[in-house]
Structure formats: structure tokens, C-alpha cells
Design a protein around this motif. Structure first.
Motif, PDB file in Angstrom:
ATOM      1  N   MET A   1     -20.524  23.576 105.156  1.00  0.00           N
ATOM      2  CA  MET A   1     -21.503  24.447 105.752  1.00  0.00           C
ATOM      3  C   MET A   1     -21.527  25.810 105.058  1.00  0.00           C
ATOM      4  O   MET A   1     -22.597  26.326 104.761  1.00  0.00           O
ATOM      5  CB  MET A   1     -21.232  24.654 107.228  1.00  0.00           C
ATOM      6  CG  MET A   1     -21.733  23.578 108.139  1.00  0.00           C
ATOM      7  SD  MET A   1     -21.273  23.941 109.847  1.00  0.00           S
ATOM      8  CE  MET A   1     -22.842  24.432 110.477  1.00  0.00           C
ATOM      9  N   ALA A   2     -20.377  26.368 104.855  1.00  0.00           N
ATOM     10  CA  ALA A   2     -20.320  27.699 104.254  1.00  0.00           C
ATOM     11  C   ALA A   2     -20.796  27.654 102.809  1.00  0.00           C
ATOM     12  O   ALA A   2     -21.448  28.574 102.337  1.00  0.00           O
ATOM     13  CB  ALA A   2     -18.904  28.248 104.333  1.00  0.00           C
ATOM     14  N   LYS A   3     -20.479  26.573 102.110  1.00  0.00           N
ATOM     15  CA  LYS A   3     -20.866  26.443 100.710  1.00  0.00           C
ATOM     16  C   LYS A   3     -22.379  26.298 100.569  1.00  0.00           C
ATOM     17  O   LYS A   3     -22.977  26.839  99.648  1.00  0.00           O
ATOM     18  CB  LYS A   3     -20.158  25.239 100.096  1.00  0.00           C
ATOM     19  CG  LYS A   3     -20.331  25.112  98.625  1.00  0.00           C
ATOM     20  CD  LYS A   3     -19.517  23.957  98.093  1.00  0.00           C
ATOM     21  CE  LYS A   3     -19.627  23.878  96.581  1.00  0.00           C
ATOM     22  NZ  LYS A   3     -18.848  22.761  96.067  1.00  0.00           N
ATOM     23  N   GLU A   4     -22.999  25.561 101.483  1.00  0.00           N
ATOM     24  CA  GLU A   4     -24.443  25.330 101.418  1.00  0.00           C
ATOM     25  C   GLU A   4     -25.251  26.519 101.932  1.00  0.00           C
ATOM     26  O   GLU A   4     -26.451  26.589 101.727  1.00  0.00           O
ATOM     27  CB  GLU A   4     -24.809  24.101 102.246  1.00  0.00           C
ATOM     28  CG  GLU A   4     -24.175  22.834 101.756  1.00  0.00           C
ATOM     29  CD  GLU A   4     -24.339  21.703 102.746  1.00  0.00           C
ATOM     30  OE1 GLU A   4     -24.875  21.931 103.849  1.00  0.00           O
ATOM     31  OE2 GLU A   4     -23.917  20.597 102.426  1.00  0.00           O
ATOM     32  N   GLY A   5     -24.625  27.421 102.659  1.00  0.00           N
ATOM     33  CA  GLY A   5     -25.335  28.566 103.202  1.00  0.00           C
ATOM     34  C   GLY A   5     -25.924  28.323 104.577  1.00  0.00           C
ATOM     35  O   GLY A   5     -26.617  29.164 105.123  1.00  0.00           O
ATOM     36  N   SER A   6     -25.662  27.159 105.147  1.00  0.00           N
ATOM     37  CA  SER A   6     -26.216  26.862 106.473  1.00  0.00           C
ATOM     38  C   SER A   6     -25.444  27.564 107.583  1.00  0.00           C
ATOM     39  O   SER A   6     -25.927  27.656 108.705  1.00  0.00           O
ATOM     40  CB  SER A   6     -26.240  25.354 106.720  1.00  0.00           C
ATOM     41  OG  SER A   6     -24.933  24.830 106.681  1.00  0.00           O
ATOM     42  N   LYS A   8     -24.860  30.729 107.782  1.00  0.00           N
ATOM     43  CA  LYS A   8     -25.598  31.943 108.123  1.00  0.00           C
ATOM     44  C   LYS A   8     -26.763  31.632 109.055  1.00  0.00           C
ATOM     45  O   LYS A   8     -27.038  32.385 109.987  1.00  0.00           O
ATOM     46  CB  LYS A   8     -26.111  32.628 106.860  1.00  0.00           C
ATOM     47  CG  LYS A   8     -25.030  33.251 106.033  1.00  0.00           C
ATOM     48  CD  LYS A   8     -25.598  33.915 104.809  1.00  0.00           C
ATOM     49  CE  LYS A   8     -24.484  34.477 103.940  1.00  0.00           C
ATOM     50  NZ  LYS A   8     -24.994  35.114 102.735  1.00  0.00           N
ATOM     51  N   ARG A   9     -27.426  30.501 108.798  1.00  0.00           N
ATOM     52  CA  ARG A   9     -28.534  30.114 109.676  1.00  0.00           C
ATOM     53  C   ARG A   9     -28.047  29.822 111.085  1.00  0.00           C
ATOM     54  O   ARG A   9     -28.699  30.170 112.062  1.00  0.00           O
ATOM     55  CB  ARG A   9     -29.251  28.876 109.122  1.00  0.00           C
ATOM     56  CG  ARG A   9     -30.263  29.198 108.066  1.00  0.00           C
ATOM     57  CD  ARG A   9     -31.014  27.969 107.659  1.00  0.00           C
ATOM     58  NE  ARG A   9     -30.137  27.204 106.780  1.00  0.00           N
ATOM     59  CZ  ARG A   9     -30.035  25.881 106.771  1.00  0.00           C
ATOM     60  NH1 ARG A   9     -30.744  25.163 107.576  1.00  0.00           N
ATOM     61  NH2 ARG A   9     -29.221  25.270 105.945  1.00  0.00           N
ATOM     62  N   VAL A  10     -26.899  29.200 111.184  1.00  0.00           N
ATOM     63  CA  VAL A  10     -26.334  28.886 112.497  1.00  0.00           C
ATOM     64  C   VAL A  10     -26.009  30.167 113.249  1.00  0.00           C
ATOM     65  O   VAL A  10     -26.312  30.300 114.435  1.00  0.00           O
ATOM     66  CB  VAL A  10     -25.080  27.990 112.362  1.00  0.00           C
ATOM     67  CG1 VAL A  10     -24.357  27.847 113.684  1.00  0.00           C
ATOM     68  CG2 VAL A  10     -25.452  26.629 111.811  1.00  0.00           C
ATOM     69  N   PHE A  11     -25.413  31.127 112.582  1.00  0.00           N
ATOM     70  CA  PHE A  11     -25.062  32.389 113.234  1.00  0.00           C
ATOM     71  C   PHE A  11     -26.293  33.215 113.587  1.00  0.00           C
ATOM     72  O   PHE A  11     -26.300  33.957 114.557  1.00  0.00           O
ATOM     73  CB  PHE A  11     -24.105  33.203 112.372  1.00  0.00           C
ATOM     74  CG  PHE A  11     -22.689  32.713 112.458  1.00  0.00           C
ATOM     75  CD1 PHE A  11     -22.034  32.618 113.669  1.00  0.00           C
ATOM     76  CD2 PHE A  11     -22.007  32.342 111.307  1.00  0.00           C
ATOM     77  CE1 PHE A  11     -20.736  32.155 113.752  1.00  0.00           C
ATOM     78  CE2 PHE A  11     -20.705  31.890 111.379  1.00  0.00           C
ATOM     79  CZ  PHE A  11     -20.071  31.793 112.600  1.00  0.00           C
ATOM     80  N   ARG A  12     -27.355  33.092 112.808  1.00  0.00           N
ATOM     81  CA  ARG A  12     -28.588  33.806 113.140  1.00  0.00           C
ATOM     82  C   ARG A  12     -29.247  33.237 114.388  1.00  0.00           C
ATOM     83  O   ARG A  12     -29.868  33.968 115.147  1.00  0.00           O
ATOM     84  CB  ARG A  12     -29.565  33.738 111.971  1.00  0.00           C
ATOM     85  CG  ARG A  12     -29.295  34.797 110.953  1.00  0.00           C
ATOM     86  CD  ARG A  12     -30.426  34.877 109.948  1.00  0.00           C
ATOM     87  NE  ARG A  12     -29.828  35.032 108.621  1.00  0.00           N
ATOM     88  CZ  ARG A  12     -30.086  34.276 107.571  1.00  0.00           C
ATOM     89  NH1 ARG A  12     -30.952  33.309 107.643  1.00  0.00           N
ATOM     90  NH2 ARG A  12     -29.487  34.513 106.423  1.00  0.00           N
ATOM     91  N   LYS A  13     -29.142  31.941 114.569  1.00  0.00           N
ATOM     92  CA  LYS A  13     -29.762  31.294 115.735  1.00  0.00           C
ATOM     93  C   LYS A  13     -28.922  31.456 117.004  1.00  0.00           C
ATOM     94  O   LYS A  13     -29.401  31.189 118.095  1.00  0.00           O
ATOM     95  CB  LYS A  13     -29.970  29.807 115.472  1.00  0.00           C
ATOM     96  CG  LYS A  13     -31.019  29.524 114.441  1.00  0.00           C
ATOM     97  CD  LYS A  13     -31.193  28.033 114.258  1.00  0.00           C
ATOM     98  CE  LYS A  13     -32.227  27.727 113.206  1.00  0.00           C
ATOM     99  NZ  LYS A  13     -32.373  26.285 113.014  1.00  0.00           N
TER     100      LYS A  13
END
Length: 84
Positions: A1-6, A8-13
Motif C-alpha cells: 500500500m505504501a509503495k503504490e501510494g494508496s 495516502k488516499r486511504v488517510f485522505r478518505k
């Protein structure tokens, strides 16, 4: 997750209201169930209390099937019975 950048999206939501809804509602229901369990323990005879307490797993499986349309497998049901 951290490597793909997803991540950040999870934390934004993430939101406090969403978090409380997903964890607070089941916690409140669990607390209510335990309170009712203590009240029934005081007011019922031991046989009736034991029978009603043992039917919790049956009703969990029944409502899982009704609400989620998910059928528990034979071995899962055996595990529930064995560990209850």
C-alpha cells in the motif's frame, strides 16, 4: 500500500464520523447485549439462562444468512458449536 501510494488516499478518505460509525455502533450494540445478559442472569433460572445464552451462535448464523446472504460452511458451524 505504501509503495503504490494508496495509503495516502486511504488517510485522505478517513474521517472521525466514518470511524465512529464503523466501530462505535457495533461496540454500543455489544455493550447493550452484555448489559442485558447481566440482567437476564439475575432474573432467570440457570437452565433457561444457559439455553438462551447458547442460542446466540444460532441467531448469529441465522442473521448472517438473512442479512448478508452468506451461508456458513459445515466445518465452520462445527467449530462454532465446539468452541461455544
Amino acid at each position: 500500500m505504501a509503495k503504490e501510494g494508496s495509503m495516502k488516499r486511504v488517510f485522505r478518505k478517513w474521517s472521525v464520523v466514518g470511524s465512529l460509525t464503523s466501530s462505535g455502533l457495533p461496540a454500543a450494540i455489544y455493550a447493550l447485549q452484555n448489559s442485558l445478559l447481566q440482567i437476564s442472569y439475575k432474573n432467570l433460572d440457570s437452565l433457561t439462562f444457559s439455553i438462551l445464552n447458547q442460542t446466540k451462535i444460532f441467531f448469529t448464523a441465522l442473521f448472517t444468512y438473512i442479512i448478508l446472504r452468506y451461508v456458513l460452511g459445515y466445518y465452520v458451524c462445527q467449530l462454532f458449536i465446539y468452541y461455544e
